[in-house]
Design a protein around this motif. Structure first.
Motif, PDB file in Angstrom:
ATOM      1  N   TYR A  72       0.838  -1.212   0.000  1.00  0.00           N
ATOM      2  CA  TYR A  72       0.000   0.000   0.000  1.00  0.00           C
ATOM      3  C   TYR A  72       0.872   1.261   0.000  1.00  0.00           C
ATOM      4  O   TYR A  72       0.634   2.199  -0.767  1.00  0.00           O
ATOM      5  CB  TYR A  72      -0.928   0.001   1.220  1.00  0.00           C
ATOM      6  N   GLU A  75       2.414   1.769  -3.386  1.00  0.00           N
ATOM      7  CA  GLU A  75       1.467   2.199  -4.434  1.00  0.00           C
ATOM      8  C   GLU A  75       0.906   3.598  -4.185  1.00  0.00           C
ATOM      9  O   GLU A  75       0.417   4.246  -5.104  1.00  0.00           O
ATOM     10  CB  GLU A  75       0.310   1.190  -4.525  1.00  0.00           C
TER      11      GLU A  75
ATOM     12  N   ILE B  63       6.820 -19.404 -11.832  1.00  0.00           N
ATOM     13  CA  ILE B  63       6.265 -18.554 -10.777  1.00  0.00           C
ATOM     14  C   ILE B  63       5.447 -19.472  -9.878  1.00  0.00           C
ATOM     15  O   ILE B  63       4.600 -20.227 -10.359  1.00  0.00           O
ATOM     16  CB  ILE B  63       5.381 -17.421 -11.354  1.00  0.00           C
ATOM     17  N   CYS B  64       5.697 -19.398  -8.581  1.00  0.00           N
ATOM     18  CA  CYS B  64       5.053 -20.319  -7.621  1.00  0.00           C
ATOM     19  C   CYS B  64       4.201 -19.540  -6.623  1.00  0.00           C
ATOM     20  O   CYS B  64       4.378 -18.339  -6.456  1.00  0.00           O
ATOM     21  CB  CYS B  64       6.105 -21.101  -6.854  1.00  0.00           C
ATOM     22  N   LEU B  67      -1.368 -17.155  -4.939  1.00  0.00           N
ATOM     23  CA  LEU B  67      -1.688 -15.718  -4.859  1.00  0.00           C
ATOM     24  C   LEU B  67      -0.663 -14.881  -5.626  1.00  0.00           C
ATOM     25  O   LEU B  67      -1.012 -13.868  -6.247  1.00  0.00           O
ATOM     26  CB  LEU B  67      -1.756 -15.245  -3.401  1.00  0.00           C
ATOM     27  N   VAL B  68       0.588 -15.317  -5.560  1.00  0.00           N
ATOM     28  CA  VAL B  68       1.647 -14.614  -6.298  1.00  0.00           C
ATOM     29  C   VAL B  68       1.411 -14.766  -7.799  1.00  0.00           C
ATOM     30  O   VAL B  68       1.553 -13.798  -8.562  1.00  0.00           O
ATOM     31  CB  VAL B  68       3.040 -15.169  -5.887  1.00  0.00           C
ATOM     32  N   GLU B  71      -1.387 -12.414  -9.075  1.00  0.00           N
ATOM     33  CA  GLU B  71      -0.941 -11.025  -9.278  1.00  0.00           C
ATOM     34  C   GLU B  71      -0.044 -10.926 -10.520  1.00  0.00           C
ATOM     35  O   GLU B  71      -0.101  -9.946 -11.262  1.00  0.00           O
ATOM     36  CB  GLU B  71      -0.209 -10.496  -8.035  1.00  0.00           C
ATOM     37  N   TYR B  72       0.770 -11.970 -10.734  1.00  0.00           N
ATOM     38  CA  TYR B  72       1.632 -11.976 -11.930  1.00  0.00           C
ATOM     39  C   TYR B  72       0.780 -11.955 -13.194  1.00  0.00           C
ATOM     40  O   TYR B  72       1.049 -11.188 -14.134  1.00  0.00           O
ATOM     41  CB  TYR B  72       2.549 -13.206 -11.925  1.00  0.00           C
ATOM     42  N   GLU B  75      -0.700  -8.555 -13.737  1.00  0.00           N
ATOM     43  CA  GLU B  75       0.263  -7.523 -14.152  1.00  0.00           C
ATOM     44  C   GLU B  75       0.838  -7.780 -15.541  1.00  0.00           C
ATOM     45  O   GLU B  75       1.336  -6.864 -16.186  1.00  0.00           O
ATOM     46  CB  GLU B  75       1.403  -7.442 -13.120  1.00  0.00           C
ATOM     47  N   PRO B  88      -5.262   1.910  -4.611  1.00  0.00           N
ATOM     48  CA  PRO B  88      -4.379   1.245  -3.639  1.00  0.00           C
ATOM     49  C   PRO B  88      -5.109   0.715  -2.395  1.00  0.00           C
ATOM     50  O   PRO B  88      -4.781  -0.354  -1.891  1.00  0.00           O
ATOM     51  CB  PRO B  88      -3.385   2.336  -3.252  1.00  0.00           C
ATOM     52  N   ARG B  91      -7.020  -2.362  -3.362  1.00  0.00           N
ATOM     53  CA  ARG B  91      -6.043  -3.444  -3.583  1.00  0.00           C
ATOM     54  C   ARG B  91      -5.580  -4.017  -2.246  1.00  0.00           C
ATOM     55  O   ARG B  91      -5.472  -5.234  -2.079  1.00  0.00           O
ATOM     56  CB  ARG B  91      -4.824  -2.917  -4.350  1.00  0.00           C
ATOM     57  N   ARG B  95      -5.973  -7.862  -0.910  1.00  0.00           N
ATOM     58  CA  ARG B  95      -4.839  -8.684  -0.459  1.00  0.00           C
ATOM     59  C   ARG B  95      -5.040  -9.154   0.987  1.00  0.00           C
ATOM     60  O   ARG B  95      -4.690 -10.272   1.347  1.00  0.00           O
ATOM     61  CB  ARG B  95      -3.536  -7.883  -0.576  1.00  0.00           C
TER      62      ARG B  95
END
Lengths: 224, 224
Positions: A72, A75, B63-64, B67-68, B71-72, B75, B88, B91, B95
């Motif tokens: 946060y 960003e 990419i593992c 949740l990661v 987001e990948y 993006e 923000p 977001r 999260r």
């Protein structure tokens, strides 16, 4: 920048992250000190799910969970260097290792610090194996993402303060510089920054507290 | 879009998330099926830390952590609607609740499903209290962020498949529509989408598997 308040306590490695990030971004904030043995009604109001520090309150709206707060901050305030890199792949890697720290590295060190005898030996082995993984991530680098401080340095920053406290209060050996040359060098590099020095919690006070917590857990376990 | 491979297994709620996200973004991908009882050497190579699905491999780079990966995906591919909102604060909230799901809601339901007798009664109470929190987040809304599907719907999407499987295989009561009207409606809304229907794992097959897992845990606990 608006009104920024940080619900914080002096001994929390998670709360410390937020202080570092705000300082790196040059954001002015007010500290709302929480005594964890007597939490304020405001903390319960702002973080009803976890009732923990840190909580960042920006213009009256609370944001909880230290990793969420770090993103946060990154960003919201574009002052100072970005904490996360721009490239999606590099961002994913940073988020992966942050999760690894919070779910594996930090808890395994905490377990080693709180345990005794054979259980501690096993826990120490596990914690050191996790640090081997961190060492590999830092190999050849000054900071996690290269030459400048970023998101992962703040996430792993607790190592620069708390590792020696955990060692000293529980009889663990100090970090072996031959096994962990890059973590050892990174600790020095990270500690050698104004934002770090300005807010470093008092070592003797931490040792007193952590000794007490270890003793409390030993007595609780013995009473079971 | 490059070369996209997803290391996946049919029964994993975490792997399912990635299928939904890729479909929502219109990204073409190849499924690399993993038998969790006999994992491939490629899975060990791409996810040496956790050795788990899902792993997204984009142009050869893994990419593992689901949740990661979400987001990948958000993006990297700007096709389709964004998964996370732009603001923000919104977001940060997304999260926060995603973390709450993965650390609290899902594990508490899993515990209720795997336990027995008095322990199960206690675990069920805890799990339902977590669902009360989710209900509150959904109150007055069709999806978590309003009228359209987003990040949190994908994260909580397992509820639309697995909740009834956990109930049926462990003797828990079905979700009470009076206590959870918005979760109940959301389940219908979420399930009523092509991306969901196309890849829904076979119910009977899931029941067979989850009954087996529960029995295995019961025997293991009894043998201790």
């Amino acid at each position: 920048m608006g009104d920024v308040k940080l619900f914080w306590t002096w001994s929390s490695p998670y709360a410390q992250r937020i202080v570092w990030a705000l300082k790196l971004k040059g954001v002015e904030y007010e500290i709302m000190y929480e005594d964890l043995t007597n939490k304020s009604s405001l903390l319960f109001k702002y973080n009803p799910i976890h009732k923990q520090v840190p909580v960042l309150v920006h213009n009256g709206t609370p944001i909880c969970e230290s990793l969420v707060i770090l993103e946060y901050i990154d960003e919201t305030w574009k002052t100072g260097a970005p904490l996360l890199p721009e490239d999606p792949l590099a961002r994913a890697k940073a988020r992966f290792w942050a999760k690894f720290n919070d779910e594996q590295v930090l808890p395994s060190l905490k377990h080693a610090y709180l345990s005794h005898g054979l259980e501690q030996e096993k826990a120490k082995g596990h914690a050191l194996n996790n640090l081997d993984v961190v060492e590999k991530q830092l190999t050849g680098k000054k900071f996690f993402s290269g030459e400048t401080i970023g998101f992962l340095d703040i996430v792993f920053g607790w190592i620069a303060i708390y590792l020696e406290i955990l060692e000293e209060t529980s009889g663990m050996e100090p970090l072996d510089k031959e096994r962990f040359p890059f973590i050892s060098a990174w600790k020095e590099n990270f500690s050698d920054n104004t934002f770090f020095k300005e807010d470093r919690p008092d070592k003797e006070k931490l040792i007193t507290m952590y000794k007490g917590v270890r003793e409390y857990f030993r007595c609780t376990a013995a009473a079971k």
